[in-house]
Design an enzyme around this catalytic site. Sequence first.
Site, PDB file in Angstrom:
ATOM      1  N   GLY A  10       4.151  -7.523 -72.201  1.00 37.46           N
ATOM      2  CA  GLY A  10       3.088  -8.506 -72.283  1.00 37.46           C
ATOM      3  C   GLY A  10       1.820  -8.033 -71.598  1.00 37.46           C
ATOM      4  N   ASP A  78       4.629 -10.352 -80.645  1.00 37.61           N
ATOM      5  CA  ASP A  78       5.490 -11.235 -79.865  1.00 37.61           C
ATOM      6  C   ASP A  78       5.707 -12.557 -80.595  1.00 37.61           C
ATOM      7  OD1 ASP A  78       2.774 -11.754 -79.532  1.00 37.61           O
ATOM      8  OD2 ASP A  78       2.963 -12.385 -77.450  1.00 37.61           O
ATOM      9  N   ARG A  79       4.670 -13.060 -81.257  1.00 40.03           N
ATOM     10  CA  ARG A  79       4.799 -14.293 -82.034  1.00 40.03           C
ATOM     11  C   ARG A  79       5.676 -14.060 -83.264  1.00 40.03           C
ATOM     12  NH1 ARG A  79      -1.264 -16.386 -82.786  1.00 40.03           N
ATOM     13  NH2 ARG A  79      -0.218 -18.181 -83.761  1.00 40.03           N
ATOM     14  N   THR A 148     -10.336 -36.512 -58.194  1.00 42.23           N
ATOM     15  CA  THR A 148     -10.721 -35.327 -58.970  1.00 42.23           C
ATOM     16  C   THR A 148      -9.518 -34.447 -59.321  1.00 42.23           C
ATOM     17  OG1 THR A 148     -12.911 -35.322 -57.958  1.00 42.23           O
ATOM     18  CG2 THR A 148     -12.183 -33.274 -58.994  1.00 42.23           C
TER      19      THR A 148
END
Length: 217
Positions: A10, A78-79, A148
């Site tokens: 990756g 990878d997909r 916040t």
Amino acid sequence: MSHVILCDIGNSFLHFYYSGKIWRENPYDITLKKPHIPIYYISVNTSFEKRLLDSHKKCINLAPYIDISTSYKGLGIDRKAACKAISDGIIIDAGSAITVDIVEDNKHIGGYILPGIGTYQNLYKSISPSLDATLNFGVNLYSPPQNTKDAISFGILKSILFMIRHTSQTKKIYFTGGDGKFFAKFFENAIFDNTLIFKGMQIAIKEIEQNIHQSSN
């Protein structure tokens, strides 16, 4: 398939799979594997790939052998590997980016990409130092935030979850990636499977072996 090591390279780490075990390694500190065991890999990072090839000689790039039916241009390897692992459903790979891919009848119908949680946080920080806040993963997503930190957390998580829910509807969802386990808990029709990419790689290897067997007969 314990006679080979699988590696998913990756953009941050190298993820390995061997004999049912998964671990990740720093690309600048790759441990030496047993020389007689071949490493089948896919990669989205050429510099990290080179580091693996420099340290290990028995490496086979699976990318040319992982083919799926799709009209999508530029679908990452990878997909592709993850999509090859299922026949129907939605695949959510929640890492530094969040990729969403739709598979129907073994065909990749399409997909989209969202920023990952960390990228969202950096975006807020770039707007103003006052928006530099750690994420509250336990924020109430059904009530307007009152500070916040919760406002940022609400904005990040709700937007990601809404997109996934809109896309998935009643389809089965397969989550993977570093934040996949967290997101999976919000969906009844979801499972977390951190071996998804490796399953797709294993299918590709079996197809290679079958083709070799058929050609030899």
